[in-house]
Design a protein around this motif. Structure first.
Motif, PDB file in Angstrom:
ATOM      1  N   LEU A 192       0.806  -1.224   0.000  1.00 12.14           N
ATOM      2  CA  LEU A 192       0.000   0.000   0.000  1.00 12.14           C
ATOM      3  C   LEU A 192       0.834   1.267   0.000  1.00 12.14           C
ATOM      4  N   TYR A 193       1.965   1.234   0.697  1.00 14.87           N
ATOM      5  CA  TYR A 193       2.771   2.444   0.828  1.00 14.87           C
ATOM      6  C   TYR A 193       3.932   2.467  -0.165  1.00 14.87           C
ATOM      7  N   ASN A 194       3.916   1.511  -1.111  1.00 11.23           N
ATOM      8  CA  ASN A 194       4.889   1.541  -2.199  1.00 11.23           C
ATOM      9  C   ASN A 194       4.478   2.591  -3.224  1.00 11.23           C
ATOM     10  N   LYS A 195       5.413   2.961  -4.085  1.00 14.60           N
ATOM     11  CA  LYS A 195       5.115   3.947  -5.113  1.00 14.60           C
ATOM     12  C   LYS A 195       4.025   3.441  -6.046  1.00 14.60           C
ATOM     13  N   LYS A 196       4.066   2.139  -6.362  1.00 16.99           N
ATOM     14  CA  LYS A 196       3.032   1.516  -7.191  1.00 16.99           C
ATOM     15  C   LYS A 196       2.504   0.279  -6.477  1.00 16.99           C
ATOM     16  N   PRO A 197       1.451   0.433  -5.671  1.00 15.47           N
ATOM     17  CA  PRO A 197       0.913  -0.715  -4.944  1.00 15.47           C
ATOM     18  C   PRO A 197       0.335  -1.766  -5.892  1.00 15.47           C
ATOM     19  N   THR A 198       0.332  -3.009  -5.434  1.00 10.10           N
ATOM     20  CA  THR A 198      -0.215  -4.106  -6.219  1.00 10.10           C
ATOM     21  C   THR A 198      -1.732  -4.076  -6.158  1.00 10.10           C
ATOM     22  N   VAL A 199      -2.371  -4.009  -7.313  1.00 13.01           N
ATOM     23  CA  VAL A 199      -3.825  -3.944  -7.373  1.00 13.01           C
ATOM     24  C   VAL A 199      -4.344  -5.119  -8.192  1.00 13.01           C
ATOM     25  N   THR A 200      -5.401  -5.744  -7.684  1.00 13.65           N
ATOM     26  CA  THR A 200      -6.044  -6.859  -8.378  1.00 13.65           C
ATOM     27  C   THR A 200      -7.465  -6.445  -8.732  1.00 13.65           C
ATOM     28  N   GLU A 201      -7.813  -6.584  -9.998  1.00 13.33           N
ATOM     29  CA  GLU A 201      -9.173  -6.272 -10.444  1.00 13.33           C
ATOM     30  C   GLU A 201     -10.017  -7.533 -10.291  1.00 13.33           C
ATOM     31  N   ILE A 202     -10.958  -7.497  -9.354  1.00 10.08           N
ATOM     32  CA  ILE A 202     -11.777  -8.670  -9.050  1.00 10.08           C
ATOM     33  C   ILE A 202     -12.894  -8.845 -10.070  1.00 10.08           C
ATOM     34  N   LEU A 203     -13.522  -7.746 -10.435  1.00 13.00           N
ATOM     35  CA  LEU A 203     -14.641  -7.796 -11.377  1.00 13.00           C
ATOM     36  C   LEU A 203     -14.701  -6.477 -12.130  1.00 13.00           C
ATOM     37  N   SER A 204     -14.984  -6.557 -13.426  1.00 15.88           N
ATOM     38  CA  SER A 204     -15.111  -5.345 -14.226  1.00 15.88           C
ATOM     39  C   SER A 204     -16.560  -5.165 -14.663  1.00 15.88           C
ATOM     40  N   GLY A 205     -16.936  -3.928 -14.926  1.00 16.37           N
ATOM     41  CA  GLY A 205     -18.279  -3.607 -15.375  1.00 16.37           C
ATOM     42  C   GLY A 205     -18.234  -2.857 -16.685  1.00 16.37           C
ATOM     43  N   PRO A 206     -19.356  -2.416 -17.261  1.00 15.07           N
ATOM     44  CA  PRO A 206     -20.591  -2.137 -16.526  1.00 15.07           C
ATOM     45  C   PRO A 206     -21.317  -3.399 -16.069  1.00 15.07           C
ATOM     46  N   PRO A 207     -22.227  -3.201 -15.073  1.00 15.29           N
ATOM     47  CA  PRO A 207     -22.737  -1.926 -14.568  1.00 15.29           C
ATOM     48  C   PRO A 207     -21.733  -1.218 -13.658  1.00 15.29           C
ATOM     49  N   ALA A 208     -22.123  -0.019 -13.217  1.00 13.89           N
ATOM     50  CA  ALA A 208     -21.322   0.702 -12.240  1.00 13.89           C
ATOM     51  C   ALA A 208     -21.349  -0.051 -10.919  1.00 13.89           C
TER      52      ALA A 208
END
Length: 335
Positions: free
Chosen positions: A281-297
């Motif tokens: 979280l406090y790194n310059k580029k934190p690791t992010v995982t996309e769990i689900l994409s939309g649409p919908p919002a």
């Protein structure tokens, strides 16, 4: 520009309010107590803005025009069947076990399990447009939306621009460990120390825009999301954690940060449920995982007591148990 226009669809009209206190005697509505609560096997199919959990572990769901639902693990009960159709936006269970329902068209409803009370501008509420409800450590109930109101159980106190409160206020409210009250507003995040409102500005001295969410993490940092991305504030400096928009932000038990929002400003139709790993979280580029994409919002977020992640959408409510996503709208979606 398209990105700004899409977010503008979320914005509600804001009216000028007056400061002061007014003794409250809720007016009587034509609530039909002969109507029984509607119980169904499936969840709402309309827009779900917020998801909460009560002390018994039930899931509370605020669905625009659909009602406020309670899910006990087996069935969904519409708690607002007797009130009728409203544009419900938020729900809160207070420390006494009573429920509060926020609407953006008819103020706030209070429900003690047997009867309802209705609070509007007639009783002293700043505005009938209410988007958030929060109970502070002292037991006061705060309402944000078209204004900011404090209710102490007897009367309302409203805060306006004369008190330093921003015009576009009250999308989300929370109290930090030091007792400051934080509010997500259209002009960015601000906090109230009991005397003064302070609106935060970015490093260029400019106001943030269209802030929809705000939380405090375990380390005491403030996280908030606006149309330009996800931000972290340590009390003196800001860090832009991600370009991904953050309509809602939560921290789970492990310290991961979860967000819902648009993937990037140039692709406003692409929304996602995202998880930022706590170790980075406090790194310059934190690791992010996309769990689900939309649409919908994808909208409001909750980590339930069992560790599952619930999130609202433009067409209902979802649950993610770490492996499977359930949408609750149909028999097929609940498999």
């Amino acid at each position: 520009m398209k990105y700004i226009h899409v977010y503008a669809l979320f914005l509600m009209s804001v009216f000028h309010t007056s400061c002061g206190q007014k003794q409250t005697e809720p007016h009587k509505d034509n609530i039909n107590y002969n109507i029984k609560d509607t119980v169904t096997s499936y969840g709402p199919s309309t827009m779900v803005r917020n998801v909460k959990q009560d002390r018994n572990g039930n899931i509370l769901i605020a669905a625009s025009w659909g009602g406020v639902f309670r899910y006990d693990g087996k069935s969904f009960t519409n708690l607002t069947s007797r009130i009728g159709s409203r544009r419900y936006w938020d729900v809160l269970e207070d420390r006494r076990g009573n429920l509060w329902f926020a609407s953006t068209d008819s103020g706030v409803y209070y429900y003690n399990g047997k009867s309802f009370q209705h609070f509007t501008t007639r009783e002293g509420l700043a505005n009938n447009l209410v988007m958030s409800i929060y109970e502070d450590k002292a037991g006061n109930i705060w309402f944000g939306g078209g204004g900011l109101s404090l209710y102490d159980g007897k009367s309302f106190r409203n805060f306006t621009t004369k008190d330093g409160f921003p015009n576009n206020g009250g999308r989300a409210i929370m109290e930090d460990k030091t007792g400051k009250l934080w509010i997500a507003t259209g002009d960015g995040p601000c906090f109230y120390d009991g005397k003064t409102f302070t609106v935060l500005k970015n490093k260029d001295g400019k106001l943030f825009k269209n802030t929809w969410s705000i939380i405090e993490d375990k380390k005491g940092s403030i996280w908030f999301g606006d149309v330009n991305g996800l931000w972290r504030y340590d009390g003196s400096t800001f860090a832009k954690v991600s370009q991904r928009g953050a309509y809602a932000v939560i921290e789970d038990k492990k310290g991961n940060i979860w967000t819902t929002g648009s993937v990037n400003p140039n692709n406003v139709g692409a929304w996602a449920l995202s998880r930022y790993d706590h170790k980075s979280l406090y790194n310059k580029k934190p690791t992010v995982t996309e769990i689900l994409s939309g649409p919908p919002a994808f909208l409001g977020l909750l980590e339930a007591s069992d560790g599952s992640i619930w999130f609202g959408s433009g067409s209902g409510v979802y649950r993610y148990d770490g492996k499977t996503i359930t949408d609750f709208k149909s028999k097929e979606g609940m498999k």
